[in-house]
Design an enzyme around this catalytic site. Structure first.
Site, PDB file in Angstrom:
ATOM      1  N   ASP A  62       0.870  -1.165   0.000  1.00 21.72           N
ATOM      2  CA  ASP A  62       0.000   0.000   0.000  1.00 21.72           C
ATOM      3  C   ASP A  62       0.912   1.221   0.000  1.00 21.72           C
ATOM      4  OD1 ASP A  62      -1.700   2.109   0.461  1.00 21.72           O
ATOM      5  OD2 ASP A  62      -2.712   1.220   2.184  1.00 21.72           O
ATOM      6  N   SER A 141       0.315  12.078 -16.147  1.00 21.56           N
ATOM      7  CA  SER A 141      -0.853  12.213 -17.007  1.00 21.56           C
ATOM      8  C   SER A 141      -0.776  13.577 -17.673  1.00 21.56           C
ATOM      9  CB  SER A 141      -2.139  12.117 -16.168  1.00 21.56           C
ATOM     10  OG  SER A 141      -3.265  12.559 -16.893  1.00 21.56           O
ATOM     11  N   TYR A 154      -7.541  14.788  -8.874  1.00 18.68           N
ATOM     12  CA  TYR A 154      -6.611  14.038  -9.718  1.00 18.68           C
ATOM     13  C   TYR A 154      -5.613  14.981 -10.377  1.00 18.68           C
ATOM     14  CZ  TYR A 154      -5.029  10.818 -13.388  1.00 18.68           C
ATOM     15  OH  TYR A 154      -4.268  10.029 -14.226  1.00 18.68           O
ATOM     16  N   ALA A 156      -4.712  17.935  -9.380  1.00 16.80           N
ATOM     17  CA  ALA A 156      -3.822  18.473  -8.354  1.00 16.80           C
ATOM     18  C   ALA A 156      -2.722  17.477  -8.007  1.00 16.80           C
ATOM     19  CB  ALA A 156      -4.622  18.835  -7.103  1.00 16.80           C
ATOM     20  N   SER A 157      -3.072  16.194  -7.901  1.00 11.08           N
ATOM     21  CA  SER A 157      -2.074  15.181  -7.552  1.00 11.08           C
ATOM     22  C   SER A 157      -1.047  15.007  -8.658  1.00 11.08           C
ATOM     23  CB  SER A 157      -2.760  13.843  -7.252  1.00 11.08           C
ATOM     24  OG  SER A 157      -3.290  13.250  -8.423  1.00 11.08           O
ATOM     25  N   LYS A 158      -1.480  15.091  -9.903  1.00 11.71           N
ATOM     26  CA  LYS A 158      -0.552  14.923 -11.017  1.00 11.71           C
ATOM     27  C   LYS A 158       0.309  16.168 -11.214  1.00 11.71           C
ATOM     28  CE  LYS A 158      -1.586  10.698 -12.136  1.00 11.71           C
ATOM     29  NZ  LYS A 158      -0.598   9.616 -11.965  1.00 11.71           N
TER      30      LYS A 158
END
Length: 265
Positions: A62, A141, A154, A156-158
């Site tokens: 994890d 991405s 999503y 923001a994370s990328k």
């Protein structure tokens, strides 16, 4: 870079791009350390990699847990003695307008998987990558380069992933470690079916027509492997992905309209 007898750690290896990438690297004779949460699915990928000509072990992991990431790296060293490449591929998506979110925990979950998971694995692997003058890979991405509606968490994370690895690349100048950020567009996987809705639960069904405009997993993996072999710094998989960074400087409103229209289709 060739992968024969090279040790590659691959997160998110149980399905989709990760599964296909593992098999492609096994066909080149790589030693694979495969990580994901689904132990049963990982075991199947290990069998496929072995049949393809590589060596592989499964390490259920994890990536949101730093201790689990540390154990992943330790297991790779215990089994193969070195690390030549780390591919940060584990990811989860979200698909909902921000004003329709009812569970704000989505944002933390997506950030922990997509961004912090890559940070944790990279932190523990970096000393070994310096020793081997290896390769760091981030499967990001096109959302890491531009905004896309219904994907605030999503995107923001990328963006975080892109910024982290771009900065790390500069810090590692002269170390022998290369950093590659790969930015696919729409690929024919089930990531959108598994994406989180506004209530924090998986959608179960993609909101877009998955039969239209998706790159095949095989083509996506072919491009990833080629970029890894060349130890590129950045690889955007579509012409739109290559044009968007420049278009945002010149015609930002047009880029916004293109992004909005992509989600409608």
């Amino acid at each position: 870079m060739t992968f024969t007898h090279k040790t590659v750690i691959l997160t998110g290896a149980s399905v989709g791009i990760g599964q296909a990438l593992a098999i492609a690297l096994a066909q080149q004779g790589a030693n694979l350390v495969l990580a994901a949460r689904d132990q049963t699915a990982l075991a199947s990928v290990v069998v496929a990699c072995t049949e393809a000509g590589g060596r592989a072990i499964a390490v259920p992991t994890d990536v949101t847990q730093p201790e689990a990431c540390q154990q992943l790296i330790a297991q790779a060293i215990a089994t193969f003695g070195q690390i030549d490449a780390l591919v940060n591929n584990a990811g989860i998506s979200m698909l909902t307008r921000f004003d329709q979110v009812t569970d704000l925990a989505i944002f933390e979950q997506v950030m922990r998987v997509n961004y912090l998971g890559a940070v944790y694995c990279t932190h523990y692997a970096l000393p070994y990558l310096k020793a081997s003058r290896g390769l760091l890979v981030a499967i990001s991405s096109l959302c890491g380069k531009t905004a896309v509606p219904t994907r605030t968490g999503y995107v923001a994370s990328k963006h975080a992933m892109q910024g982290f690895f771009d900065t790390l690349r500069i810090e590692l100048r002269g170390s022998g470690v290369d950093v590659l950020v790969v930015s696919p567009g729409f690929v024919a996987t089930d990531i959108r079916q598994r994406a989180l809705g506004g209530n924090g639960l998986p959608l179960g069904q993609s909101p877009r027509d998955e039969s239209q405009g998706n790159m095949s997993v095989a083509e996506c993996v072919r491009q990833i492997v080629r970029a890894m072999e060349r130890r590129q710094r950045d690889h955007a998989m579509t012409w739109k992905g290559r044009v968007i960074p420049w278009a945002k400087l010149l015609v930002p409103d047009l880029v916004d309209r293109m992004a909005a229209n992509t989600v409608k289709n």
